[in-house]
Design a protein around this motif. Sequence first.
Motif, PDB file in Angstrom:
ATOM      1  N   LYS A  93       0.827  -1.210   0.000  1.00 55.07           N
ATOM      2  CA  LYS A  93       0.000   0.000   0.000  1.00 55.07           C
ATOM      3  C   LYS A  93       0.860   1.258   0.000  1.00 55.07           C
ATOM      4  N   SER A  94       2.018   1.209   0.638  1.00 56.30           N
ATOM      5  CA  SER A  94       2.884   2.383   0.657  1.00 56.30           C
ATOM      6  C   SER A  94       3.479   2.661  -0.718  1.00 56.30           C
ATOM      7  N   ARG A  95       3.577   1.634  -1.557  1.00 53.03           N
ATOM      8  CA  ARG A  95       4.163   1.806  -2.882  1.00 53.03           C
ATOM      9  C   ARG A  95       3.103   2.019  -3.964  1.00 53.03           C
ATOM     10  N   TYR A  96       2.040   1.220  -3.931  1.00 54.38           N
ATOM     11  CA  TYR A  96       1.026   1.285  -4.989  1.00 54.38           C
ATOM     12  C   TYR A  96      -0.223   2.037  -4.555  1.00 54.38           C
ATOM     13  N   ARG A  97      -0.239   2.501  -3.358  1.00 57.60           N
ATOM     14  CA  ARG A  97      -1.199   3.453  -2.815  1.00 57.60           C
ATOM     15  C   ARG A  97      -2.646   3.089  -3.163  1.00 57.60           C
ATOM     16  N   GLY A  98      -3.337   3.960  -3.900  1.00 54.55           N
ATOM     17  CA  GLY A  98      -4.758   3.740  -4.146  1.00 54.55           C
ATOM     18  C   GLY A  98      -5.065   2.423  -4.833  1.00 54.55           C
ATOM     19  N   ALA A  99      -4.173   1.958  -5.699  1.00 54.32           N
ATOM     20  CA  ALA A  99      -4.400   0.688  -6.385  1.00 54.32           C
ATOM     21  C   ALA A  99      -4.444  -0.466  -5.386  1.00 54.32           C
ATOM     22  N   ALA A 100      -3.433  -0.549  -4.517  1.00 56.13           N
ATOM     23  CA  ALA A 100      -3.386  -1.635  -3.539  1.00 56.13           C
ATOM     24  C   ALA A 100      -4.560  -1.559  -2.572  1.00 56.13           C
ATOM     25  N   VAL A 101      -4.919  -0.334  -2.163  1.00 55.60           N
ATOM     26  CA  VAL A 101      -6.045  -0.173  -1.246  1.00 55.60           C
ATOM     27  C   VAL A 101      -7.342  -0.639  -1.902  1.00 55.60           C
ATOM     28  N   ALA A 102      -7.507  -0.356  -3.184  1.00 55.75           N
ATOM     29  CA  ALA A 102      -8.713  -0.788  -3.893  1.00 55.75           C
ATOM     30  C   ALA A 102      -8.838  -2.302  -3.905  1.00 55.75           C
ATOM     31  N   TYR A 103      -7.731  -2.996  -4.163  1.00 60.78           N
ATOM     32  CA  TYR A 103      -7.769  -4.465  -4.198  1.00 60.78           C
ATOM     33  C   TYR A 103      -8.090  -5.013  -2.800  1.00 60.78           C
ATOM     34  N   GLU A 104      -7.474  -4.401  -1.776  1.00 56.97           N
ATOM     35  CA  GLU A 104      -7.734  -4.857  -0.415  1.00 56.97           C
ATOM     36  C   GLU A 104      -9.195  -4.621  -0.032  1.00 56.97           C
ATOM     37  N   TRP A 105      -9.743  -3.475  -0.416  1.00 60.73           N
ATOM     38  CA  TRP A 105     -11.138  -3.167  -0.099  1.00 60.73           C
ATOM     39  C   TRP A 105     -12.059  -4.205  -0.729  1.00 60.73           C
ATOM     40  N   ALA A 106     -11.782  -4.575  -1.982  1.00 59.30           N
ATOM     41  CA  ALA A 106     -12.612  -5.573  -2.662  1.00 59.30           C
ATOM     42  C   ALA A 106     -12.541  -6.913  -1.948  1.00 59.30           C
ATOM     43  N   GLN A 107     -11.342  -7.302  -1.518  1.00 62.08           N
ATOM     44  CA  GLN A 107     -11.203  -8.579  -0.814  1.00 62.08           C
ATOM     45  C   GLN A 107     -11.968  -8.569   0.499  1.00 62.08           C
ATOM     46  N   PRO A 157     -10.351   5.378  -3.317  1.00 59.86           N
ATOM     47  CA  PRO A 157      -9.414   5.228  -2.183  1.00 59.86           C
ATOM     48  C   PRO A 157      -8.705   6.557  -1.916  1.00 59.86           C
ATOM     49  N   ARG A 158      -8.605   6.932  -0.666  1.00 64.73           N
ATOM     50  CA  ARG A 158      -7.857   8.127  -0.259  1.00 64.73           C
ATOM     51  C   ARG A 158      -7.089   7.798   1.026  1.00 64.73           C
ATOM     52  N   GLN A 159      -6.098   8.610   1.300  1.00 63.36           N
ATOM     53  CA  GLN A 159      -5.353   8.435   2.541  1.00 63.36           C
ATOM     54  C   GLN A 159      -6.240   8.768   3.735  1.00 63.36           C
ATOM     55  N   SER A 160      -6.016   8.032   4.812  1.00 64.31           N
ATOM     56  CA  SER A 160      -6.738   8.291   6.058  1.00 64.31           C
ATOM     57  C   SER A 160      -5.702   8.548   7.140  1.00 64.31           C
ATOM     58  N   GLY A 161      -5.671   9.792   7.643  1.00 66.56           N
ATOM     59  CA  GLY A 161      -4.652  10.141   8.634  1.00 66.56           C
ATOM     60  C   GLY A 161      -3.247  10.038   8.092  1.00 66.56           C
ATOM     61  N   GLY A 162      -3.094  10.314   6.793  1.00 65.88           N
ATOM     62  CA  GLY A 162      -1.779  10.256   6.165  1.00 65.88           C
ATOM     63  C   GLY A 162      -1.328   8.870   5.776  1.00 65.88           C
ATOM     64  N   VAL A 163      -2.214   7.874   5.919  1.00 63.83           N
ATOM     65  CA  VAL A 163      -1.863   6.480   5.615  1.00 63.83           C
ATOM     66  C   VAL A 163      -2.844   5.933   4.585  1.00 63.83           C
ATOM     67  N   ASP A 167      -5.127   3.300   3.457  1.00 67.63           N
ATOM     68  CA  ASP A 167      -5.812   2.205   4.145  1.00 67.63           C
ATOM     69  C   ASP A 167      -7.261   2.166   3.680  1.00 67.63           C
ATOM     70  N   VAL A 168      -7.904   1.009   3.835  1.00 63.29           N
ATOM     71  CA  VAL A 168      -9.293   0.868   3.390  1.00 63.29           C
ATOM     72  C   VAL A 168     -10.238   1.788   4.158  1.00 63.29           C
ATOM     73  N   SER A 169      -9.811   2.262   5.321  1.00 56.78           N
ATOM     74  CA  SER A 169     -10.678   3.168   6.085  1.00 56.78           C
ATOM     75  C   SER A 169     -10.894   4.489   5.361  1.00 56.78           C
ATOM     76  N   GLY A 170     -10.034   4.794   4.379  1.00 51.21           N
ATOM     77  CA  GLY A 170     -10.180   6.027   3.627  1.00 51.21           C
ATOM     78  C   GLY A 170     -10.974   5.885   2.345  1.00 51.21           C
ATOM     79  N   VAL A 171     -11.546   4.708   2.096  1.00 56.02           N
ATOM     80  CA  VAL A 171     -12.289   4.462   0.859  1.00 56.02           C
ATOM     81  C   VAL A 171     -13.717   4.976   0.988  1.00 56.02           C
ATOM     82  N   THR A 172     -14.184   5.672  -0.045  1.00 56.22           N
ATOM     83  CA  THR A 172     -15.599   6.051  -0.129  1.00 56.22           C
ATOM     84  C   THR A 172     -16.243   5.292  -1.274  1.00 56.22           C
ATOM     85  N   VAL A 173     -17.501   4.908  -1.088  1.00 51.57           N
ATOM     86  CA  VAL A 173     -18.262   4.210  -2.127  1.00 51.57           C
ATOM     87  C   VAL A 173     -19.065   5.257  -2.894  1.00 51.57           C
TER      88      VAL A 173
END
Length: 310
Positions: A159-173, A248-254, A256-262
């Motif tokens: 997630k630190s490297r691929y940012r929104g892309a990695a977060v999107a995949y994690e959110w889907a899982q 996907p967006r950063q949440s508290g500078g990180v 993470d899936v907590s920053g995802v809006t639908v």
Amino acid sequence: MPLKYILLDDKNAQIGEAHIVLLAVGMLDSYNGKWDEDIIAVPGDMDESVSAVEVAVNATCSGMCSTTGPAWGGAHAVVTKGGDNEQSTITYMSSVAAKTDVSHIMPTYYVDGAAVGAVGVPGYDSAIFDGPDVRCDAEVGKTPGCIVFGHTPNVTFSKSRYRGAAVAYEWAQKNLTGKFGDAGHLLSRYIDPLDPEAEKRRAKTCDRGPYSFPRGATGVPNDSCDEYPFARSWQGGNDGELCIDITPRQSGGVWDVSGVTVDRGTPPNAPCIRAHVDKDDNTAAGGELGRAVQSDRILDGESYQVIITP
């Protein structure tokens, strides 16, 4: 492999015992159908009556494979008590060439050795050992390559490297019933020879139909459509109107899936997501998938896991 050899008297009674460890150390090359294996004989405990162990190693391989064996040119290496390791090399060459060639290869080692001493008769003994199951193919990429077969291939996104892309995949899982790509719901690679880059399948998800992906999300520079499951998987290539749209967006500078809006759709039964992801991150994640396909030699229809790390 630990080996034990004995020294005999003229009546074939044991008067000495010696131990060595025989190692076969090699690294397969996923970009090459040829690899070297170091054969290393390591001296172990030897009785006072034993001065050395003589050992010879040959290797063959099944399938579309040949070797340059035997080790030490067919001679016996002399492993002396308290001495240095004795080392040689055997090269394996797979003959896979055509795009459809896939071969399972099993190395087999033939070992012959004996303890020797100032007095006594060497008690020569032989043994046969099988190596790992190796799979070589000419289907993935531009060159043949080989891997150790039997583990589940994977592609890892940080997630630190691929940012929104990695977060999107994690959110889907985590949020879709299909849990696409996790350990219990593996993806399968899909190859269409008429659409090798899966552009038509990607367009089906992102740009066609009544719900074309609305690029230009606030706070996402260079916004692009990142589809998951991937268009180059059997689970991908879905109609975009069936997907959940997320940002996907950063949440508290990180990241993470907590920053995802639908933005559109209702989990959890959708077969896919479309994510607002910076194009550079989208492209970089696609490159990571391509490298994983090459390094693990993931064949058409073969299952693989998608792993998300911090």
